[in-house]
Design an enzyme around this catalytic site. Sequence first.
Site, PDB file in Angstrom:
ATOM      1  N   ASP A  21       0.825  -1.208   0.000  1.00 25.36           N
ATOM      2  CA  ASP A  21       0.000   0.000   0.000  1.00 25.36           C
ATOM      3  C   ASP A  21       0.857   1.256   0.000  1.00 25.36           C
ATOM      4  O   ASP A  21       0.324   2.365  -0.029  1.00 25.36           O
ATOM      5  CB  ASP A  21      -0.930   0.007   1.225  1.00 25.36           C
TER       6      ASP A  21
ATOM      7  N   ASP B 142       1.560  -9.976   8.806  1.00 20.83           N
ATOM      8  CA  ASP B 142       2.057  -8.597   8.808  1.00 20.83           C
ATOM      9  C   ASP B 142       3.499  -8.621   8.349  1.00 20.83           C
ATOM     10  O   ASP B 142       4.211  -9.623   8.547  1.00 20.83           O
ATOM     11  CB  ASP B 142       1.964  -8.005  10.225  1.00 20.83           C
TER      12      ASP B 142
ATOM     13  N   ASP C 109       6.024  -7.466   9.490  1.00 16.07           N
ATOM     14  CA  ASP C 109       7.049  -7.656  10.513  1.00 16.07           C
ATOM     15  C   ASP C 109       6.854  -8.965  11.264  1.00 16.07           C
ATOM     16  O   ASP C 109       7.447  -9.171  12.310  1.00 16.07           O
ATOM     17  CB  ASP C 109       7.029  -6.482  11.508  1.00 16.07           C
TER      18      ASP C 109
ATOM     19  N   ASP D  23      -9.980  -7.235  11.488  1.00 18.56           N
ATOM     20  CA  ASP D  23      -9.793  -8.660  11.730  1.00 18.56           C
ATOM     21  C   ASP D  23     -10.904  -9.230  12.613  1.00 18.56           C
ATOM     22  O   ASP D  23     -11.556 -10.214  12.264  1.00 18.56           O
ATOM     23  CB  ASP D  23      -8.412  -8.910  12.352  1.00 18.56           C
TER      24      ASP D  23
END
Lengths: 657, 894
Positions: free
Chosen positions: B233, B321, B323, B418
């Site tokens: 994004d 994610d 990370d 989520d």
Amino acid sequence: MKLNPDTPEGEVTVPIPGSLLKTGYNPCNFWVSQHYTDEQCEDPFAPELWTWLKLGEAYLIFELEPVPVPKRVSAIADFLFDPRNIFDTRVNLVIPEVSPGYLKAASLAAAGIALRYEYRAPELILSQALRPGMDNIVIAARKDLPALALGESAGADGPVIAVRHLPEKKSAPIPGQPDVVENPHLALVVVSAKDEAELETACRAFASLSYPLPDSPSTRVANLKLPEVDEHMLQKGLLPGRSYTLASLGKRTTEFRNISPPPLDIELRFPSDLYLSPNTFVSVILHMAYNAAMRSDSVLNVKLNGKFISGVRLDNPRGDYFKGYRVDIPLSSFKQGTNRLSFEAELTPLHTDKCTLIQTENLRLTIFDDSTVTLPEVPYWIKMPQLELFFQDSFPMGRWPDLRETAVVLTEKNLAAANAALNVVALSSQKIGLPPFGLSWLMSYEPEKTRKDLLLTGVLPSLPASVIEKAPIAGIDPLRLSFPQMLRPQFQTAAPIDFWSKAAAPQQQMPRNLSDVNTTSPVRADLSGTLGPGRIALMQFQHPDAAERTVIILTAGIAEDLLAGSKMLWDPIVQGGCRGDLFVVNLDTPEPETLAHLIGPSYYLGNPGRIPAVQNFINTHPVLSLVALLVILLVLCGLILKLLKRRRQQRLNPSAG
Amino acid sequence: MGRINCRGANRPPALAQAIARTADTSFVEHRHARLPVISASEVNRLSPQDRDSGPAKAVAPRGGAGALQTSLIIGLFATVFLLTAVRLSTENQLLLSIGLLALLYLAGWARNAHPDWSRAAVILVGTYVTLRYWMFRTTETLGYQGGLDFTFLILLYLAETYGILIHVMGMFVNISPLTRKIPPLPSDPDRLPTVDVFIPTYNEDVEVVYVTAAACTHLDYPKEKLNIYILDDGGTAQKLNDPDPLRAAAARKRVDRLTSMAARLGLSYLARETNQYAKAGNINEGLLRCACEGDEHDRDKAACVNTGFGRSCGELILVLDCDHVPTQDLLRNTVGFFLADEKLFLVQTPHFFINPTPIEKNLDTHRRSPNENEMFYGAVQLGLDFWNSSFFCGSAALLRRSALMAIGGIARDTVTEDAESSLALHSKGYNSVYLNKPMSMGLSPESFDDFILQRSRWAQGMTQILLLKNPLRRKGLKLTQRICYFNSCLFWLFGFARIIFFVSPLMFLFFGMRVYNASLSQILLYALPHVMASYYVANYLYGRMRHPFFSEIFETIQSIFLAPAVLSVFLNPRRPTFKVTPKTISRRKDSLTPLSAPFYGMFLLAVAGYLAGAWRWASNPLLWDTVLVCSIWNTFNLLLTLCCLGVVWERRQLRRSHRYETREPISIRLPASDICMAATITDLSTTGAGLTTDEIFDIPGDRIVLETEGGGRRQFALPARVTRRDCGPAGMSLGCVFEQPSEISRREIIGFVYGDSRRLKYFYEAKIGRKLSSFRGFINLLAIGGRGSLRNVAGIARIFLDFATGLIVKFYKSIHIERRRALLDETPQGNDSSKHSAAFGYRYGRRGDHADPLEKAGADPGSPDAGVDGQLQLHSSNPRALESPEGDAPFHLR
């Protein structure tokens, strides 16, 4: 009289002219004017300035002559049973027979006498014949009236109350003259009717303090309408959740003047079963004003039952007006029964130097009578037994002030037992402040008819076995007791030196009763003959057939003791020693000796919530209830585990579910 | 340990046993082992004797007996509830309290002998004690005493009711946590579903994405069934065409680097037109992109969805994610659940964070006490799973694409997409699974500000769900699921409750307001048993995951900031927008966070409360018990405030590489010979490792090769250079750095460091401390609060000292400058700059002191050539190692 500081003790005789006295109460005030000079200056605060009147040793000498009893029915209220009468009053209540109907009528009459006597104790005698030397009240249906009591009521129709002089037979009759003469100083009150129902109506009128008794020798009672009563409606009693102005409590607007003016005492009477919740507060809203030019350390102290609880600073030298000054007092600081709320003003002049004109006329504080006392909304709930409450407001019999939920059970049909019960009922009515309009009398204990609060009177052998089983009397003979060899203050092993130790230490006090004693070296003994001759016992315990009811038993070994003991119950000393569930009075000593014990199990009365029966049962049987709760929790636990196991299998095997 | 032959068994038996002890032996995972061919129904018949090892036998419908049982339970519950309302005399309440507390402790004591009974009994008795207190509060302590008093009284009552509701619902949720074991996979790879791995990224450093993407290439799954997508994004057309040319250039640079990296790793790079709907929109675009190839401007989204599954789209979606670095076995451990349950939409795994949260770091509780997440991932999610309510946590989760499509992709109405998506899917009858096995390693926010930012988003999002998707009224949910979701949403209102709990005693101490209308005896009889029971139950349920009083610390720290955030949602539920949590901030020196001011205010208020209490004690003897209680309460608040002061004093943190502790055997091969030495890895990072050996030996040229077996039985041979060697009687301690000559070796290192989930499990369990009793927990709280506040005070003192020193220096310099000027005025004109520097020197603070050591070393942290020291170069496990008298000491291995 001049007070000589060099001879500070002395006796003074003061002649009081009879013309200054009036009927009724005559207040007698003593005023003292004292002064102290130091270096030619007046010191009004010198510690030497005190005068002590030994009123305990003072006495009054009267010369009086009784006046004849007025032959008017209104004399019942304002002459015959006047608490201001300095003579002991003995009243003979005459009934034709010992039956429930007559006993109820007699109890109403006895209550009427006791109520009119306010706080004093009349000697009530129940008999079936007139007795000389005392006032007599004949209570009988017309057909049962003794001949001497017949008179103008003989031909009357309906319930009648009449007042006459007591006819007495001459000890040495003179032939040709009637052998019966009327004693003008004693009264014969006749309460009669054609039947027992009308007779009760007449007695109700006799007992009602507000009934307008006329100034005629007799009156026919008609259209008697009794006031509606509610539960817990005590004389001067306060109800929870209500506000009362000082005016409604009998206190007018009060002005405090000078340095230490007399306090304003307000009597607050709470029902005995009022739950003194520790987290609720009685709100006292004060409207008051104080004058200008008072020193800023002037203060209004608020005390409850003699203990300081709060203070109001009067610290504006320009004076001030408080509207709605609020003092919240924890309800738990009060006690059941009568409480004394005191307002004590300590007003200080602005200047107090020596050799200075001290202005005290400006020291003024006024509490207005629209100030209010508001009780919190709390339930009626109490742990029983507590016999002392019976002498406070006749609790639990007096929950309904007309005793409609109470029955007197005579376990033997004789005058002594009935007379004893009559004394207790009269005493009870005096405590409550209302005649026992709803009281019922029974001549035997019948479980199905007696699901009320019960007062049983009779000698010990006559008491029903089913009741005795539950009574603390079971421990009377032999009575197993622990008591010390001598009463002495309990000592501490280590003196608390810091705040926390002091706060944690239990409140210690001199034991007042044998049962209070828990010293380490008591004597344990099984005493027999506790209720032998010369002793009576008053007991209180839960009704064996109705959990919400209470039984009080007045008993003795012999009938004479029972009667004498019932009269002894009027004695404030006896009443003050009563507590627990078993109260024994020794009649053989010059001053009454009492023993109070708490022997039987506890139980709870009242309505603390939505399910009072369950709640009182749980409180009465705490261990059993705890075990039941644990069992319920364990069963619940097992059921939940079963459900969880099933659920777990479904989660681990979704396709099967 | 000793010398071994490199060609023999790599792992000595003793070490193997050591590993076995630390590894999860409950499941079989061997890449080359022959897996049994097993169908979903066969899976269900495995290990029926083991409650948790697999599905048990099917349960027959209970019919009337079941209904009777349920009715009985409801009846008994009603009875128990009624019994809580019984008014008891003082002595009876004392008896009840003692009895119930004794039973509670007895039930807890029986934990080992009868775990199920113990747990249920502890929860039931604890609930009873708590409900009894609540009933007492409701029926006996509420009364009108004046407008303000009543307002605060009701507020406190509501706050307590909220706390009790959360506590009771928490007990319900955790009454039977579900521990799952991993279902085996079919041996035929063709029967495995296809999987798409989505790595959404926004503005994170490229190196962060690189490590995650590289780790994904190591995933133990048939390559033909696996597609990895970087959903960027940060490279949308909107970003590329940003009106700000600098931003547009940065975006283009980022796109170039990511596309280049994707090409090197063999991944797909996807970027969309706009940044609409943030992460949810990003993932949804990924879902559609996969389904619809071709002209993206001419797409019929509905048609895409319908036709997408006929193409090569993965049946399952692994969301990570950027990370969150996965272990190799992540897919093999989770895919089997989907084969066993057609209605399964989610397998969520724990989020495991390698670095301390700011709270842990600043309070110095890292590795001493469990961190904030562990209670959720170690206990709550297990309980939610039992009620089929475990929900998607945004990452480290496998989802079924068809289920997602059934609700139109990831939900977008709230900022916690989520949980919202999970709620929607549970409402449609789908199931979820939580597997409590850490298989990814992530980063938590580094600074307190970022931490609050992250938690504010969570709080706002869950509140949005509460308001917009009310679980209590949502169709399709079971009652138990409604309770679970309601509990999860309602929890985030704790900020209001905490503020009220802080203010309430002060309201009495300062203003005499009777906000808690109970006497001391009632507090001792009702409140104290409730507090004792609550702490006992909480410690029983979560003790290993959260030490006593840490919940209070966590909540107090966040409450000041979360309460306004949540309030804004109540005022406008659709207002919050998604804010990405920064996780890449280094702090070069200790400093005060800008969010610290409220805590100083709280501290002053709490201290002033004592003064007010002393005055009230003296002036109103009737209320001494209330003063006492409020003062104790205020003391507890003060302790929590001291902890907060410790948190807001941010400790410095330099990061080149986050290192974690481990303990596993390894072989050291000396390149010059064929001799292998047994050793143990003590800590590990992508830059190097710490080793210990029993023997002392020479290392020619300081070069060694670390040979070991990673996750999935992969063999690794990692060349390394020894940088430190300490010899002692017990052997040698070595520090070494990996040699990374090529990208392939870097990927190997990543595969080794992050690939083995058994290591994470060891790490995970080692981090979870032992339980503390409430008393020890309180002592712990005292110590933490004391240390934290002392650090804060010392720091503030240093700031003032620095300020004072600066003033003196400035004053001295001003005199010096005046003299210089006077001197210059007397000398001929020279070079301006030299004159300037001669006069002023450098700026105060000396620029060199503030230079980034990485920059000083000339390394570009964003470049792959600089190694893998980007965002996921995790910091030292021992913060003290970073501290040196010089201040900015670089990271060094022990």
